[in-house]
Design a protein around this motif. Sequence first.
Motif, short mmCIF file in Angstrom:
data_model
loop_
_atom_site.label_atom_id
_atom_site.label_comp_id
_atom_site.label_asym_id
_atom_site.label_seq_id
_atom_site.Cartn_x
_atom_site.Cartn_y
_atom_site.Cartn_z
N HIS A 60 -4.61 -0.50 7.08
CA HIS A 60 -4.35 0.24 8.32
C HIS A 60 -4.77 -0.56 9.55
CE1 HIS A 60 -3.33 3.17 5.42
NE2 HIS A 60 -4.56 3.53 5.13
N ASP A 94 2.64 3.20 2.95
CA ASP A 94 1.75 4.34 2.77
C ASP A 94 2.55 5.59 2.37
OD1 ASP A 94 -0.72 5.38 2.43
OD2 ASP A 94 -1.26 5.48 4.54
N HIS A 106 1.77 5.20 -2.39
CA HIS A 106 1.24 6.19 -3.34
C HIS A 106 2.40 6.80 -4.12
CE1 HIS A 106 -2.56 5.85 -1.20
NE2 HIS A 106 -1.88 5.98 -0.08
N HIS A 133 0.87 -1.19 0.00
CA HIS A 133 0.00 0.00 0.00
C HIS A 133 0.90 1.23 0.00
CE1 HIS A 133 -3.75 2.24 1.56
NE2 HIS A 133 -2.79 3.16 1.54
N LYS A 146 -10.23 0.82 -4.24
CA LYS A 146 -9.94 1.34 -2.90
C LYS A 146 -11.15 2.09 -2.36
CE LYS A 146 -7.45 3.49 0.43
NZ LYS A 146 -6.39 4.39 0.09
#
Length: 523
Positions: A357, A422, A61, A59, A278
């Motif tokens: 998370h 993340d 970005h 996960h 998502k």
Amino acid sequence: MATKIHSGVIYLGNSSFTDSIYVSDDGIVINVEMYESSQTKSQIDLSNAFLSPAFRDAHSHPLFAGRESRGLDIADCRSEIELKVKLKRYAEENPELTWIDAAVFDRSLEMRFDRATLDKAVDDRPVVLHGDDHHTLWVNSKALEVAGLLNGALPTLESGSIDLDEEGLPTGILREWPAMSLVMNLAPKLTIEEHVSALLWSDRTMAAAGIVECVDAWIDKGMAETYLAAWRTGNLNLDYTLAFRADPKTFLEDLPYFIEQRKFLEQTRGQIRGTSIKFFADGVFGSASALVKEPYLSTGAHGQAIWPEKEFKEAITSAHTNGFQIHIHAIGDAATSLCLDILADLQDLTLAPVIAHAELTDQNLLYRMSALGVIACVQPYWAQNNGLLLSCEDHLGQERIERLYAFRDMFETGITTVFSSDWPISSYEPIKGLAVAVNRREHSQQPEHNINQAVSVEQALNAYSTNVKLMLKDKATGTLEIGQPFDAVVLDQNLFEVGNQNLQATKVLATYKAGKEIFRANP
Ligand SMILES: [Zn+2]
């Protein structure tokens, strides 16, 4: 040309070690007989280095991180003065910029987080500062002005908020995407070449950290196109799974586009897959917007659901029946519980849903996750006493702070647990995450965060490699067993022997993907 790699410690995954490994000319791990019978041979001497299955980030970005790297870096500003000086100098040195973008500010610092503070540095053009949670923007008056937010009437938001001062005017702090987008949608648009170069920068940066595969957990319109354009350059190193973001307002209209993009990405022959969607179930603890069972000590409220429950269930169900992997941001215990209620009603969970998370859990929630085969996608780097944790303390109280990041319980309950960064919310480097997962702190001056939830080096390595392959339900296992692609990272020390306190000092020397060297450190 077949290659023999030798003279180091080689961890194959699945608790097995060796001292030599053989790789075919098409990048597959082979046995010694196949190597010996190969026509041409070469050798790589590890010089006592440690070789392990490469890392996979479940996960992240990368496109956001790449874009962010183009703006001003303010992560090292520890005071208001430092920040103002840096912003002012940057504005003066870049008079052609019509918009100033900077990242990230530490929300735990003693600062006046208001527009007046930023106006003192720059007041002639919009200034947008990204918070270290990436759910908070701090902007100057000019940014609010161009967004029309200083004229009295404010738009109603589906979720998130605009902080107001005593006179009812925005302070300059915007929380969550619906509020942040009021300003961000006005930012100058990058060209496709600029997007591609940002992505390729992230791709190289991750390769240098030993990563060969990553899930981009926020794909909006135009981003899959950027991935494809980057792929066409021939310079994209990693494998990617893209998770299209489900917007509560437009999901049903967007779904055909996601399906079309998924099909379109097949031309990359598996390097980029558009196979995930998502969802956001809730917000974050720092803004008391994650959904909690017991109310926040600070607000007395339970946080904010991003979706009305009925629509949430319908959207998840239709994403699932259309063959997408479900990837849900759920931070609070009530959010995870809500997701599990919905997931329990889905038919055929062969493609396991992912809860990203899962910060606040309890044993009952973990049993339910395990029973449903839900994947826990967690961020090990957060399990330490730092500003991020501190910013949650007033909201959650000590008992719940201790319960955060229950990684060991996740493993022991039988949940397939995957690690991730993340990024750019926190460091992309798996070594850093791995060290915190094992030590529950980053350095020896820090108090540990609930050491009972520490995991072993092997569990952490699996969570960054083989477990991610289980999550993606791939044929490849992420190990270095015979028949597997040679996806490997070479490290300067043996993670199993160096001593837990020394893990974070580990350096990446080289990264291989399918036998190809995609990174080598300068000697
Ligand atoms: Zn994320």
